[in-house]
Each structure stands twice: as C-alpha cells, then as structure tokens.
Design a protein around this motif. Structure first.
Motif, mmCIF file in Angstrom:
data_model
loop_
_atom_site.group_PDB
_atom_site.id
_atom_site.type_symbol
_atom_site.label_atom_id
_atom_site.label_comp_id
_atom_site.label_asym_id
_atom_site.label_seq_id
_atom_site.Cartn_x
_atom_site.Cartn_y
_atom_site.Cartn_z
ATOM 1 N N VAL A 155 22.677 -13.496 -9.325
ATOM 2 C CA VAL A 155 21.729 -13.172 -8.258
ATOM 3 C C VAL A 155 20.611 -12.289 -8.791
ATOM 4 O O VAL A 155 19.427 -12.495 -8.484
ATOM 5 C CB VAL A 155 22.457 -12.487 -7.083
ATOM 6 C CG1 VAL A 155 21.443 -11.852 -6.114
ATOM 7 C CG2 VAL A 155 23.330 -13.473 -6.337
ATOM 8 N N ARG A 156 20.960 -11.311 -9.616
ATOM 9 C CA ARG A 156 19.951 -10.392 -10.139
ATOM 10 C C ARG A 156 19.016 -11.090 -11.131
ATOM 11 O O ARG A 156 17.816 -10.800 -11.180
ATOM 12 C CB ARG A 156 20.618 -9.197 -10.809
ATOM 13 C CG ARG A 156 21.344 -8.282 -9.867
ATOM 14 C CD ARG A 156 20.424 -7.617 -8.860
ATOM 15 N NE ARG A 156 19.485 -6.694 -9.480
ATOM 16 C CZ ARG A 156 18.623 -5.940 -8.807
ATOM 17 N NH1 ARG A 156 18.567 -6.019 -7.491
ATOM 18 N NH2 ARG A 156 17.796 -5.127 -9.434
ATOM 19 N N PHE B 197 21.828 -11.571 0.202
ATOM 20 C CA PHE B 197 23.101 -12.127 -0.272
ATOM 21 C C PHE B 197 23.740 -11.285 -1.374
ATOM 22 O O PHE B 197 24.840 -11.612 -1.835
ATOM 23 C CB PHE B 197 22.889 -13.560 -0.782
ATOM 24 C CG PHE B 197 22.745 -14.574 0.305
ATOM 25 C CD1 PHE B 197 23.857 -15.005 1.012
ATOM 26 C CD2 PHE B 197 21.499 -15.097 0.634
ATOM 27 C CE1 PHE B 197 23.731 -15.942 2.023
ATOM 28 C CE2 PHE B 197 21.364 -16.033 1.642
ATOM 29 C CZ PHE B 197 22.482 -16.456 2.345
ATOM 30 N N THR B 198 23.076 -10.230 -1.808
ATOM 31 C CA THR B 198 23.600 -9.409 -2.906
ATOM 32 C C THR B 198 24.964 -8.795 -2.598
ATOM 33 O O THR B 198 25.871 -8.851 -3.444
ATOM 34 C CB THR B 198 22.589 -8.322 -3.288
ATOM 35 O OG1 THR B 198 21.381 -8.938 -3.750
ATOM 36 C CG2 THR B 198 23.142 -7.427 -4.389
ATOM 37 N N ALA C 18 27.576 -11.450 -2.972
ATOM 38 C CA ALA C 18 27.786 -11.795 -4.379
ATOM 39 C C ALA C 18 28.629 -10.743 -5.080
ATOM 40 O O ALA C 18 29.513 -11.063 -5.888
ATOM 41 C CB ALA C 18 26.439 -11.955 -5.077
ATOM 42 N N PHE D 250 32.177 -11.146 -4.077
ATOM 43 C CA PHE D 250 32.761 -12.400 -4.560
ATOM 44 C C PHE D 250 33.157 -12.296 -6.023
ATOM 45 O O PHE D 250 34.299 -12.605 -6.391
ATOM 46 C CB PHE D 250 31.763 -13.540 -4.361
ATOM 47 C CG PHE D 250 32.272 -14.872 -4.839
ATOM 48 C CD1 PHE D 250 33.228 -15.569 -4.114
ATOM 49 C CD2 PHE D 250 31.791 -15.425 -6.030
ATOM 50 C CE1 PHE D 250 33.705 -16.803 -4.560
ATOM 51 C CE2 PHE D 250 32.260 -16.651 -6.481
ATOM 52 C CZ PHE D 250 33.222 -17.339 -5.741
ATOM 53 N N ASP D 251 32.221 -11.869 -6.878
ATOM 54 C CA ASP D 251 32.525 -11.815 -8.305
ATOM 55 C C ASP D 251 31.422 -11.046 -9.029
ATOM 56 O O ASP D 251 30.238 -11.106 -8.648
ATOM 57 C CB ASP D 251 32.636 -13.234 -8.880
ATOM 58 C CG ASP D 251 33.144 -13.232 -10.314
ATOM 59 O OD1 ASP D 251 34.333 -12.933 -10.513
ATOM 60 O OD2 ASP D 251 32.340 -13.505 -11.221
ATOM 61 N N ALA E 206 28.776 -13.370 -10.302
ATOM 62 C CA ALA E 206 27.892 -13.849 -9.239
ATOM 63 C C ALA E 206 26.770 -12.849 -8.975
ATOM 64 O O ALA E 206 25.617 -13.234 -8.733
ATOM 65 C CB ALA E 206 28.693 -14.082 -7.962
ATOM 66 N N LEU E 207 27.099 -11.567 -9.038
ATOM 67 C CA LEU E 207 26.072 -10.538 -8.849
ATOM 68 C C LEU E 207 25.038 -10.591 -9.971
ATOM 69 O O LEU E 207 23.830 -10.466 -9.717
ATOM 70 C CB LEU E 207 26.723 -9.155 -8.807
ATOM 71 C CG LEU E 207 25.772 -7.967 -8.665
ATOM 72 C CD1 LEU E 207 24.948 -8.072 -7.384
ATOM 73 C CD2 LEU E 207 26.556 -6.655 -8.693
ATOM 74 N N LEU F 208 17.593 -13.459 -1.521
ATOM 75 C CA LEU F 208 18.597 -13.132 -2.533
ATOM 76 C C LEU F 208 19.137 -11.718 -2.344
ATOM 77 O O LEU F 208 20.326 -11.458 -2.554
ATOM 78 C CB LEU F 208 17.999 -13.281 -3.933
ATOM 79 C CG LEU F 208 17.800 -14.713 -4.421
ATOM 80 C CD1 LEU F 208 16.884 -14.729 -5.645
ATOM 81 C CD2 LEU F 208 19.140 -15.347 -4.777
#
Length: 500
Positions: A152-153, A137-138, A141, A144-145, A148-149, A134
C-alpha cells in the motif's frame, strides 16, 4: 433557451474568480499531499508494541525521524484509545516507512510528462484521489499483513510522486507569467501542512487511536479530490463558469508561450543540452539536499550533542515549517510585484531570490560551525535557515515555466527525481561522519558541507540560470497535418473571429 447551470456559475464567478479557486484548491492540495505521506511516520509509534524500547531512524520523502524512542511501558496514558499493536522491530519499521520512496521516485518524470500530454488537472487530481483511497485502506492492510502494508505504501508513493511536477502544466495554461511566482508558493503549503498535521494527528491518536489518523487524512483528501474535479478544469477555454473577461485576460497574458495544442514530443536533444535546464536541475538538487539535511538531522543533533529534545516542544517543531511558508508567500508576491513594475527582469528576479534563498542559509551554516554548541543558538540558526529557504518559490522553483512552459512538468520531474535522492544521501553523509564519533567536531564537518552545498547551488544558478523563453519550447510537430488546433485550445478572440 438559457442554461440554469451557467446562470448559477455566473453568480459564483461574481464572488470569486476561477484563478482564485485554483489557487485555493492547490494550496489545500499540497497541505494534504504532505499529510498523506507523513501520517504513517506520526502513527507508527502508537502502532508498535511497547513492551520493548524501539528506536526508529526513518526516511520518508526526505523527512527523517531519528532516535524517536517509544516508551518501554505497557500501560497507555489515561484516556488514550488502545488499538491493536504490532510486534515490528526497528528494521521492520524502517522498511515500511522507507517503502514509500520506492514508488515515489518512479513517477516524478513520467508524471510531469503525462500532465503535459493530458493536462495537469487530471494527473494531480487522480494522484491525490487514489492516494486518499489507499490511505483509507491502510489500517486494514496493516491488520491483514505486514507485506500488505508495504505494498500500500509503495503504491501510495507511486501515486503521489506524480503530483508535484503535474502542477507546473496547470500553471502554464492558467496563470499569467507575471503572476506565477505567487502561484508556485502554493507548493510550499506542504510546509504549512507540516505545521498543523503533527499536532492534529497526535490529538487524534490520543483520543481515537492510531487508525483514526488514516481515516482523517484519507477522508479529507477524498473530499478535496471531489472538489478538485468539480471546480478545477484543464484550461480557461474548457471552464464552464469562467467569465469572458477573465478568460481573455489569461489567454492574452499567456500569449504564444504555451502552445494551444500540446506538443506531442519532447525535444530531448535541445532540452538536455540546455544550460537553463541544468541550472534548475543542479540548483534544485543542491537546495533540497541542504533542506533535507537540516530538517532531518536537527532532532538527532540536538539530542546527541546538546541533550535537548526539540520534538517535545511543539513550538520549535512547527515554527520552521510555518516560517518557511510565510517566506515563500511574501517573497513570491514581492518577486511578481518587481517584475510587473519593471524594476527587475525575470532573469534578474530569479537570480536575486535564488541567491537570497540559498546563500543566506549557507552563511547561517557557517555561523552554526562556531555557535552550534549552544542549544538556543542552534534552534535559532536552523529555524532561520528554513525560513529564508522559503524564498526559492520566487527563484528557481518555478523557473521551468519561464524558460519552457510547454515542458515545465518534464523539467521539474527531472529535477525532483534527482533531489529525491537528497534524503538518502544526507542521511548517509551524517551517518558516515558521526557513526563512530558523535562529537561536536564531526558535526562541524556536516555544517561546512551544508554551507558549501547551499552556496554552490546559488553560484550555479547565478552563472547558468535565465528567465528567457527558450526557442525549443515550441518544437515543430512530427508528421504534422493541416488540421486545425483542438477546439478547447483556441483563444477566445479567435473563436469569435471564426464565428464559433
């Protein structure tokens, strides 16, 4: 025909024992555990646009960075890599940083119980593995938006929430009772991680941009996860390279305190009415509340009252964390030595070191009330408070392994769930006391509260704590059959006797 793999493992075992490998992997695991959770706290200043001044007050796993102000200039320092930046205001920054806790607090108790059922190796390993992925991919993210971040968190916190209670069931089957204080000190390697994560990440941000922080911590975490699954196993009985001597030593030392077959249910009635359990939960909650307040509010206090920015001094920033780890390690070795020599019983050892680890910082907070208006004294007092607090590893921190190793993950999960609120509560307390009156007098009230909190934790544990194994640690199985225990759980000497 001989197995070449076993021959290779045999050669390795002559150099380093399986328990030493476990200790090393656990230590680095908790160092990375800290790095995976605070990387965003370090990187976010470089992630936001700097055309306006941004003041951040965040809570992340009890680690607050208050009044951290980004420069109001659009010009990057010479040589600094400029990544895409985001127009997040202070509220949005606080929101994304605090979102980690939404997931983190959900898996403390379930993670501990799951580790008891399927083994701490899998829970701890998968917790770190998916958190590392994860983290990689931060940056994607974030680009992207914003939402989305946040997602992920939240999921990152969900994964890492299970890691801390999961290590107790590992210790229950791998570490002899008289060596467990030393093993539990590996959890404080998170403080060591704090001492090195911030300067390293700062260098990478300056040299390669903010995204590099996530690739670095995520990549190292992924490498660690692969090594964990390759070199760490659920029990001594399932380890492919363990020597018969080491396996026999572990199993005979642990004896019957940890069940060969994992209990299928928790004796909730006995557990929840046990004063020994509540001694751990209450003491842990009070202890962590004091610890969070000290590390969270020191920068704010030094900035608002003494006009001294402690975060600009790398030594002052890292010294408390480094000191805490040194104390955790040294006190744990001393505690196990005293127990092995019979100088102190387990109960006496836990009470002595818990009292030292909590009562001493409490007294230092009283000193802070009278000398805290001088920057030099304040830095020294706070640093010493964190240093002495490291002795909790020899006190209550691993006490669940003493009283109920079969349910140590559940007990620590309960305690850590409660203590996780300490970061929120301590920030609220300081804010309520200093919101309209940021004077030294108001901060003196904070210090009195901290003194009372620390000392109360010590008193509760002295009265209620114990190191004695509890009778409900091995409850009768529901609908138990006469089938033999699982093969992997049989002690080596029983297998030999049965001709296996």
């Amino acid at each position: 025909m001989s197995n070449p793999d076993k021959k290779g493992f045999s050669k390795i075992s002559n150099l380093v024992s399986c328990r030493q490998v476990l200790n090393i992997m656990t230590m680095f695991g908790f160092m990375l555990n800290y790095a995976l959770r605070v990387n965003l706290t370090i990187a976010i200043v470089a992630m936001v646009k700097t055309n306006t001044t941004n003041t951040i007050g965040v809570i992340l796993n009890g680690n607050s960075t208050t009044n951290l102000t980004t420069p109001s200039s659009n010009v990057s320092p010479a040589g600094e890599v400029e990544d895409e930046k985001f127009a997040w205001d202070s509220y949005q920054q606080n929101f994304v940083l605090g979102s980690f806790f939404w997931g983190y607090i959900l898996t403390e108790l379930p993670g501990g119980r799951l580790a008891e059922l399927i083994g701490g190796r899998r829970v701890f390993g998968h917790s770190m593995l998916w958190a590392s992925l994860l983290t990689l991919f931060t940056p994607m993210a974030a680009h992207f938006d914003y939402v989305a971040l946040i997602v992920v968190r939240v999921v990152l916190g969900f994964m890492l929430g299970a890691s801390w209670p999961a290590i107790h069931p590992v210790a229950a089957v791998w570490i002899p009772p008289l060596d467990r204080s030393k093993f539990m000190s590996n959890m404080m390697a998170s403080s060591l991680g704090a001492a090195i994560t911030m300067p390293i990440c700062g260098f990478f941000i300056s040299s390669f941009g903010w995204a590099s922080v996530f690739y670095l911590t995520g990549g190292v975490g992924l490498l660690w996860s692969i090594c964990w699954f390759l070199f760490v196993f659920d029990t001594p009985a399932t380890h492919p390279r363990i020597s018969p001597e080491e396996r026999r030593e572990i199993e005979e030392a642990i004896g019957s305190s940890t069940s060969k077959k994992r209990p299928s249910h928790v004796p909730w009635g006995e557990l929840l009415t046990s004063s020994a359990v509540w001694a751990i939960i209450i003491t842990h909650g009070l202890s962590v509340f004091g610890f969070f307040t000290v590390i969270n509010q020191l920068p704010t206090y030094m900035h608002d009252i003494l006009n001294f920015n402690i975060k600009k001094n790398g030594l002052f920033s890292s010294l408390p964390y480094l000191g805490k780890y040194i104390m955790a390690l040294s006190s744990s070795y001393l505690a196990d030595f005293l127990r092995q020599k019979g100088t102190l019983s387990t109960t006496a050892t836990r009470k002595v070191f818990t009292t030292f680890a909590l009562f001493t910082p409490g007294l230092l907070m009283v000193v802070q009330v009278y000398l805290g208006d001088v920057a030099g004294w304040s830095v020294a007092i706070f640093t010493l408070a964190l240093f002495f607090h490291g002795a909790v590893t020899a006190g209550y921190l691993g006490n669940g392994l003493d009283i109920a190793p079969n349910f140590s993950g559940t007990i620590f999960g309960m305690a850590n769930t409660l203590s996780s609120f300490g970061g929120f509560l301590s920030t609220w307390m300081v804010g309520a006391l200093t919101y309209k009156d940021k004077t030294y007098h108001q901060w003196q009230i904070v210090f009195w509260v901290l003194a009372a909190t620390y000392m109360s934790g010590a008193i509760v544990y002295v009265i209620m704590g114990t190191g004695e194994l509890q009778s409900w640690n091995s409850p009768p199985e529901k609908n138990r059959t006469d089938e033999a225990d699982q093969e992997e759980g049989l002690p080596l000497k029983e297998k030999v006797a049965n001709g296996n």
